[in-house]
Design a protein around this motif. Sequence first.
Motif, PDB file in Angstrom:
ATOM      1  N   THR A 211       0.848  -1.195   0.000  1.00 28.31           N
ATOM      2  CA  THR A 211       0.000   0.000   0.000  1.00 28.31           C
ATOM      3  C   THR A 211       0.881   1.241   0.000  1.00 28.31           C
ATOM      4  O   THR A 211       2.105   1.151   0.137  1.00 28.31           O
ATOM      5  CB  THR A 211      -0.940  -0.001   1.227  1.00 28.31           C
ATOM      6  N   ASN A 212       0.288   2.408  -0.161  1.00 29.73           N
ATOM      7  CA  ASN A 212       1.067   3.648  -0.119  1.00 29.73           C
ATOM      8  C   ASN A 212       1.458   3.982   1.312  1.00 29.73           C
ATOM      9  O   ASN A 212       0.690   3.751   2.251  1.00 29.73           O
ATOM     10  CB  ASN A 212       0.256   4.813  -0.701  1.00 29.73           C
ATOM     11  N   GLU A 236      -8.823   3.690   0.503  1.00 24.71           N
ATOM     12  CA  GLU A 236     -10.032   4.162   1.177  1.00 24.71           C
ATOM     13  C   GLU A 236      -9.735   5.125   2.324  1.00 24.71           C
ATOM     14  O   GLU A 236     -10.644   5.628   2.988  1.00 24.71           O
ATOM     15  CB  GLU A 236     -10.847   2.976   1.710  1.00 24.71           C
ATOM     16  N   GLY A 237      -8.452   5.366   2.574  1.00 26.80           N
ATOM     17  CA  GLY A 237      -8.084   6.260   3.667  1.00 26.80           C
ATOM     18  C   GLY A 237      -8.021   5.563   5.012  1.00 26.80           C
ATOM     19  O   GLY A 237      -8.021   6.224   6.055  1.00 26.80           O
ATOM     20  N   PHE A 261      -8.206   7.790   8.627  1.00 27.84           N
ATOM     21  CA  PHE A 261      -7.372   8.993   8.579  1.00 27.84           C
ATOM     22  C   PHE A 261      -8.097  10.182   9.206  1.00 27.84           C
ATOM     23  O   PHE A 261      -7.506  10.988   9.937  1.00 27.84           O
ATOM     24  CB  PHE A 261      -7.043   9.280   7.115  1.00 27.84           C
ATOM     25  N   TYR A 262      -9.393  10.256   8.963  1.00 30.32           N
ATOM     26  CA  TYR A 262     -10.190  11.389   9.437  1.00 30.32           C
ATOM     27  C   TYR A 262     -10.417  11.365  10.954  1.00 30.32           C
ATOM     28  O   TYR A 262     -10.801  12.364  11.546  1.00 30.32           O
ATOM     29  CB  TYR A 262     -11.528  11.396   8.692  1.00 30.32           C
ATOM     30  N   ASN A 263     -10.170  10.234  11.601  1.00 35.11           N
ATOM     31  CA  ASN A 263     -10.260  10.182  13.063  1.00 35.11           C
ATOM     32  C   ASN A 263      -9.101  10.926  13.723  1.00 35.11           C
ATOM     33  O   ASN A 263      -9.166  11.276  14.896  1.00 35.11           O
ATOM     34  CB  ASN A 263     -10.259   8.730  13.555  1.00 35.11           C
ATOM     35  N   ILE A 264      -8.020  11.141  12.958  1.00 26.47           N
ATOM     36  CA  ILE A 264      -6.823  11.793  13.489  1.00 26.47           C
ATOM     37  C   ILE A 264      -6.686  13.211  12.956  1.00 26.47           C
ATOM     38  O   ILE A 264      -6.387  14.151  13.704  1.00 26.47           O
ATOM     39  CB  ILE A 264      -5.569  10.978  13.135  1.00 26.47           C
ATOM     40  N   THR A 315     -16.563   3.475   3.463  1.00 27.69           N
ATOM     41  CA  THR A 315     -15.964   4.736   3.053  1.00 27.69           C
ATOM     42  C   THR A 315     -16.992   5.847   3.239  1.00 27.69           C
ATOM     43  O   THR A 315     -18.138   5.721   2.815  1.00 27.69           O
ATOM     44  CB  THR A 315     -15.536   4.673   1.577  1.00 27.69           C
ATOM     45  N   TYR A 316     -16.590   6.917   3.877  1.00 28.03           N
ATOM     46  CA  TYR A 316     -17.515   8.015   4.165  1.00 28.03           C
ATOM     47  C   TYR A 316     -17.294   9.166   3.190  1.00 28.03           C
ATOM     48  O   TYR A 316     -16.152   9.559   2.927  1.00 28.03           O
ATOM     49  CB  TYR A 316     -17.329   8.498   5.611  1.00 28.03           C
ATOM     50  N   ARG A 317     -18.403   9.682   2.663  1.00 27.38           N
ATOM     51  CA  ARG A 317     -18.367  10.826   1.764  1.00 27.38           C
ATOM     52  C   ARG A 317     -19.366  11.871   2.266  1.00 27.38           C
ATOM     53  O   ARG A 317     -20.467  11.518   2.709  1.00 27.38           O
ATOM     54  CB  ARG A 317     -18.759  10.417   0.340  1.00 27.38           C
TER      55      ARG A 317
END
Length: 367
Positions: A211-212, A236-237, A261-264, A315-317
């Motif tokens: 993965t990246n 998916e982040g 990622f968005y939790n941090i 995945t959240y949008r």
Amino acid sequence: MHSYRSLVEQARSLEKERGISLDFTDKNIADSWVRCFEHGLRPNANPVDTVLNQKELGQIKEQYQNIRDFIVPELELLYSQIAGSNFMVAFANNDGVVLDTIYDNQFLNSQASKVVIPGSVWLEKYRGTNGLGLSLQTNTPTIVAGGEHFFTSHGGLSCFASPIFDHNQNIVGVVDASTDTSSRQDHTLALVKLSAKSVEQKIFLDAFKHTNIYSFHPRSEYLHTNSIGLLAINEEGHIEGVNSNTRIMLSGLYKEDTKDFYNIFTTPFHNVAHEMNADKIIQVKDWLGSSVFMKLFQKQLTSAPASNLKPSPPTYRPCDDCRGSTLKEQKCLLIQKTFDQLEGKITAVSKALNISRTTVYKHIQKK
């Protein structure tokens, strides 16, 4: 069976005998002496000379071959930095078994080179207080100089050791440098620590090459150093792994169950992934208000192993009404994630976020 108090008294007596005060050097060493007495060791006796046979050593080397592929070049570099000053460098596994060594000529001709050999086991219960064994015991970099060694026979040595951790915070081995002198040389420990950190980074990059991997640091000019935090993030982040620097820099934010990622960070991953994957450096804020610089450090090299092919988390949008406004997007995504975490219970989400049920329902329906 000796009481703890009597063990401490024996350690204090040894301090006086050697004319040193461990209170002014390192409490870890004083504690180690106490453990040595508890193991039944005696400072003026001989260490327990535990050495594996060639077959056993060969089997362990084979088990650790992947790690040794990264270790050996680092040992050679470390050796080049300190060679010519009566030193040796070594790598031991997490059981204290020395697997690889490099000696300079001066150290090779010393008595110490006869005991620090591949296959020798340097746990405290056999060799008393020593740098390698103490690092394994305390999970920290250590210096054990001269008379700080438990055994009198090791009093002419100084040992500098630093543990190597994998991404799960498990010790996978120890980098060690030893010299046939009794001086404390802090700069040598610094080199050993850098070597261990470099190996940690290489092990991490190899473990998550499917993965990246992104690097981050509060200062952009540090994004190529061993002091960076590393995040393995899929498309998916979702965070698949972090290095030890990340755990330190994101203390209070990152937890083992923190996968989004968005939790941090206050910016959703899909908002910044394109720029980073185009080799641009971006700046993001975490939820505690600190800013860091971030960039792509290593592109995906292989496909995910079969064992990693698990159903991806949702995945959240942001919904259409919120898209385009950073503040609204953040609120919308937070509501969606909380909704899933609370198993779709709208009333519970309303109470948790202190918003109305109607607001929750609006963001869930329009996502």
